[in-house]
Write a protein that holds these residues in place. Structure first.
Motif, PDB file in Angstrom:
ATOM      1  N   TRP A 261       0.813  -1.213   0.000  1.00  0.00           N
ATOM      2  CA  TRP A 261       0.000   0.000   0.000  1.00  0.00           C
ATOM      3  C   TRP A 261       0.848   1.265   0.000  1.00  0.00           C
ATOM      4  CZ3 TRP A 261       0.619   3.126   4.238  1.00  0.00           C
ATOM      5  CH2 TRP A 261       1.108   2.544   5.409  1.00  0.00           C
ATOM      6  N   ARG A 262       2.065   1.178   0.507  1.00  0.00           N
ATOM      7  CA  ARG A 262       2.941   2.364   0.470  1.00  0.00           C
ATOM      8  C   ARG A 262       3.296   2.714  -0.977  1.00  0.00           C
ATOM      9  NH1 ARG A 262       5.172   3.591   5.532  1.00  0.00           N
ATOM     10  NH2 ARG A 262       4.678   2.042   7.124  1.00  0.00           N
ATOM     11  N   ALA A 263       3.666   1.695  -1.752  1.00  0.00           N
ATOM     12  CA  ALA A 263       3.962   1.934  -3.165  1.00  0.00           C
ATOM     13  C   ALA A 263       2.705   2.394  -3.899  1.00  0.00           C
ATOM     14  CB  ALA A 263       4.528   0.663  -3.804  1.00  0.00           C
ATOM     15  N   GLY A 264       1.550   1.865  -3.496  1.00  0.00           N
ATOM     16  CA  GLY A 264       0.295   2.296  -4.102  1.00  0.00           C
ATOM     17  C   GLY A 264       0.032   3.772  -3.878  1.00  0.00           C
ATOM     18  N   LEU A 265       0.347   4.271  -2.689  1.00  0.00           N
ATOM     19  CA  LEU A 265       0.178   5.703  -2.410  1.00  0.00           C
ATOM     20  C   LEU A 265       1.107   6.547  -3.276  1.00  0.00           C
ATOM     21  CD1 LEU A 265      -0.178   5.780   1.492  1.00  0.00           C
ATOM     22  CD2 LEU A 265      -1.975   6.077  -0.215  1.00  0.00           C
ATOM     23  N   THR A 266       2.336   6.069  -3.476  1.00  0.00           N
ATOM     24  CA  THR A 266       3.278   6.771  -4.346  1.00  0.00           C
ATOM     25  C   THR A 266       2.704   6.891  -5.759  1.00  0.00           C
ATOM     26  OG1 THR A 266       5.194   6.011  -3.073  1.00  0.00           O
ATOM     27  CG2 THR A 266       5.599   6.684  -5.354  1.00  0.00           C
ATOM     28  N   LEU A 267       2.122   5.812  -6.248  1.00  0.00           N
ATOM     29  CA  LEU A 267       1.546   5.822  -7.594  1.00  0.00           C
ATOM     30  C   LEU A 267       0.311   6.720  -7.671  1.00  0.00           C
ATOM     31  CD1 LEU A 267       1.827   2.041  -8.509  1.00  0.00           C
ATOM     32  CD2 LEU A 267       3.192   3.917  -9.459  1.00  0.00           C
ATOM     33  N   ALA A 268      -0.487   6.731  -6.601  1.00  0.00           N
ATOM     34  CA  ALA A 268      -1.679   7.588  -6.599  1.00  0.00           C
ATOM     35  C   ALA A 268      -1.284   9.054  -6.737  1.00  0.00           C
ATOM     36  CB  ALA A 268      -2.482   7.364  -5.323  1.00  0.00           C
ATOM     37  N   ASP A 269      -0.246   9.452  -6.009  1.00  0.00           N
ATOM     38  CA  ASP A 269       0.235  10.835  -6.112  1.00  0.00           C
ATOM     39  C   ASP A 269       0.816  11.108  -7.501  1.00  0.00           C
ATOM     40  OD1 ASP A 269      -0.534  11.441  -3.513  1.00  0.00           O
ATOM     41  OD2 ASP A 269       1.418  10.878  -2.662  1.00  0.00           O
TER      42      ASP A 269
END
Length: 421
Positions: free
Chosen positions: A48-56
């Protein structure tokens, strides 16, 4: 019933190793296709941390790209940025045929009990003839919440056949989440479950030693039995297997439950009538296992407060009362705070830790504030976080002896109040 699938031991998740390269490619390339592909990899890896990076990244590079909206919403939600996820979710068209958008739409509407929207998206998803366990589970979750039980067993059996741990998250948990449910639903019929037959109130004194809220209950006219009132429980009642035998409740199907001590086998039964003071519930979904052993013989069972999902629940700790009233639009007493009903009726609220935003679960079945060790390390990188083995198989599970991690106290803000240390 939209489970917030656990993080658990994901050492066998084949997608974990693919995350760094996928994220680097998305950042380097910056195209819609590369970011969408990276979203898929990070979701299946449950990173989910990498997912947040991608969302931004998606919002920075392609804020209006329709194919990135739903994956960004999903990533923000999974990563705990609830407000950001819901703001972006408002931009998703309701008539979409995007599978991610439909699944995410079901979940984000379920958490606010927006059942009309849930039904619309579930109907649309079903018409697309879903061919993945994740899609089928989303349809099941919606219809179970709506108490539309006809045909659910068939959906679950299809999901059982299609789920494959090689697909990564969340399919690696689907089999366990729906274990025995098809057989249970076939046996209990299509009448609504967890019905509130009479609103009312019951004395709710704290348990001796554990200091957890509890009530006396009658099960099919037998009792009284002492049960913990647990907002961190479920949309089921957990009943000690010896009590079930005493009452004459026979397991319809086998299943399992996870707790702090691992995984534990359970039976599944249906309680015809559950009476708590003047509160009455009918056709209550129940799990049976060694509940007494899990809570040091302090009680005979656990009331998962999700069984009251169709009413208004008040836990009056000062007055020592559990009150179930009809749901309504009028505000209740006290300080209003944001609340989301996730998973199997877990209560999730936004809080701040040391002035930083976070999300927390309100759990009346816990007697302490618990924080993720990783979050403690982020807040206090120069302070040690110590771990101690308890040496005891405490809590639900029984497979493992859990450890206790102790770190620095934090400043917690919630519902307009601040709690130091």
């Amino acid at each position: 019933m939209m489970l917030l699938f656990p993080a658990g031991d994901q050492s066998e998740n084949p997608w974990k190793a693919k995350v760094p390269a996928a994220v680097q490619r998305a950042e380097r390339d910056g195209s819609v296709a590369a970011i969408r592909e990276a979203f898929d990899v990070t979701w299946r890896a449950d990173d989910w941390r990498a997912g947040l990076t991608l969302a931004d990244l998606a919002q920075q590079k392609h804020p209006d790209a329709p194919t990135l909206l739903a994956p960004a919403v999903r990533a923000l939600w999974r990563g705990g940025r609830i407000a950001d996820a819901e703001r972006l979710f408002a931009r998703l068209p309701a008539d979409t045929s995007d599978l991610i958008a439909l699944r995410t739409g079901i979940e984000l509407n379920l958490v606010r009990s927006r059942f009309t929207e849930v039904e619309e998206r579930a109907t649309r998803l079903a018409r697309l003839k879903p061919e993945s366990a994740e899609d089928l589970y989303a349809v099941f979750a919606a219809r179970f919440a709506l108490n539309q039980l006809d045909g659910l067993a068939a959906i679950l059996r299809r999901a059982e056949k299609l789920s494959d741990p090689a697909h990564g998250y969340p399919e690696m948990y689907v089999q366990e989440a729906i274990e025995g449910l098809a057989e249970f639903l076939d046996a209990v019929g299509t009448q609504p479950l967890n019905q509130i037959a009479a609103h009312g109130a019951a004395p709710m004194p704290p348990l001796v030693l554990l200091n957890l809220p509890s009530c006396e209950v009658f099960i099919n006219g037998r009792g009284p039995y002492r049960m913990v009132v647990d907002t961190g429980g479920s949309l089921t009642v957990a009943l000690d297997q010896e009590v079930a035998h005493e009452i004459g409740l026979k397991s319809i199907a086998s299943s399992s439950v996870r707790g702090v001590s691992g995984k534990q086998a359970t039976g599944q039964v249906l309680i015809d009538e559950l009476q708590i003071g003047t509160i009455k519930c009918r056709r209550v979904v129940t799990r049976t296992f060694d509940v007494r052993g899990a809570i040091m013989n302090a009680a005979d069972g656990i009331i998962g407060t999700g069984i009251f999902a169709n009413g208004r629940m008040t836990l009056d700790f000062v007055g020592g009362q559990l009150i179930i009233a009809p749901s309504g639009a009028q505000p209740a007493a006290g300080h209003e705070t944001e609340l989301r009903l996730v998973a199997d009726s877990k209560l999730i609220v936004p809080v701040t830790l040391e002035g930083q935003p976070a999300v927390a679960m309100l759990d009346t079945g816990a007697d302490a504030v618990a924080l993720a060790p990783t979050r403690l390390t982020e807040l206090f990188p120069d302070r040690p976080v110590r771990k101690f083995d308890t040496g005891l198989a405490l809590g639900v599970g029984g497979e493992q002896t859990p450890s206790i991690t102790v770190g620095s106290g934090v400043a917690l803000e919630f519902a307009g109040r601040k709690f130091e240390n």
